[in-house]
Design a protein around this motif. Sequence first.
Motif, PDB file in Angstrom:
ATOM      1  N   ARG A  36      58.009  28.559-170.524  1.00  0.00           N
ATOM      2  CA  ARG A  36      58.324  27.963-169.230  1.00  0.00           C
ATOM      3  C   ARG A  36      58.490  26.463-169.459  1.00  0.00           C
ATOM      4  N   PRO A  37      58.828  25.691-168.451  1.00  0.00           N
ATOM      5  CA  PRO A  37      59.103  24.273-168.703  1.00  0.00           C
ATOM      6  C   PRO A  37      57.999  23.532-169.448  1.00  0.00           C
ATOM      7  N   ALA A  38      56.739  23.783-169.106  1.00  0.00           N
ATOM      8  CA  ALA A  38      55.646  23.057-169.768  1.00  0.00           C
ATOM      9  C   ALA A  38      55.603  23.363-171.263  1.00  0.00           C
ATOM     10  N   LEU A  39      55.867  24.622-171.638  1.00  0.00           N
ATOM     11  CA  LEU A  39      55.862  24.989-173.061  1.00  0.00           C
ATOM     12  C   LEU A  39      57.075  24.431-173.775  1.00  0.00           C
ATOM     13  N   ARG A  40      58.213  24.449-173.106  1.00  0.00           N
ATOM     14  CA  ARG A  40      59.411  23.862-173.729  1.00  0.00           C
ATOM     15  C   ARG A  40      59.198  22.366-173.981  1.00  0.00           C
TER      16      ARG A  40
END
Length: 239
Positions: A36-40
């Motif tokens: 998700r955005p935080a992991l990306r």
Amino acid sequence: MQIPTTDGSADAFAAFPEDGERHPGVLMYADAFGIRPALREMARELAGHGYYVLVPNFFYRNGPTPLIDLPEHIGEEDRPALVGRLMPLIEAHTAERVLRDADSYLTFLTAQPEVSAGPVAVTGYCIGGLLATRTAAAHPGQVAALAAFHAPVAADGPDSLRRLTAEIHFGHAATDITPEALGGLNRSLDAAGVGYTSEIYPGTVHGFTMSDTDAFDPAGLRLHWDRLLPLLARTLANG
């Protein structure tokens, strides 16, 4: 991006410096909430230090990311229901599946033209930290560094830790492990004869690295980078 596996195809995210050079490979396992955005953002940050970072969807057998609808910010009030939906997937993701997939992920990672020859590192968060630990234990000649954060790294028992040969950092949430349990874990690492650091991050709760959750602790995330980046610099031929 799709990774061929023995059970299908795993969707994945990759981040790497687009400078035409080859860089050491890092296999990054997300927490159960997935890519998700935080992991990306975390993968891109790590890539910016000179690494090819591969983040697989390890629940690919159940569908592509996102498997469940996630709020933009995961509050404590959201967590029980979300974890309840993910728990059957976690329970079905057996150690046998983890090891089959790890073979596929590492084969794919090391075959990328942007990845340099030599050993790789494996990192993981929450349940992903357990997957990272299992991967490192199963590939002692290939994985030179293992880092896991707020993760149940001892879930397979002390004997599993004795199979590790990588240099290790385990960053524990203060709510996840007692000082007594930490001592037992570190004695197992002593028995393995590996270089390691294994410590409780002060004042943190489970999930402290994840910027899109109520568990997020900025100081804990900074300490995570302060431990992870020197570990990779020591163990991988970055250049």
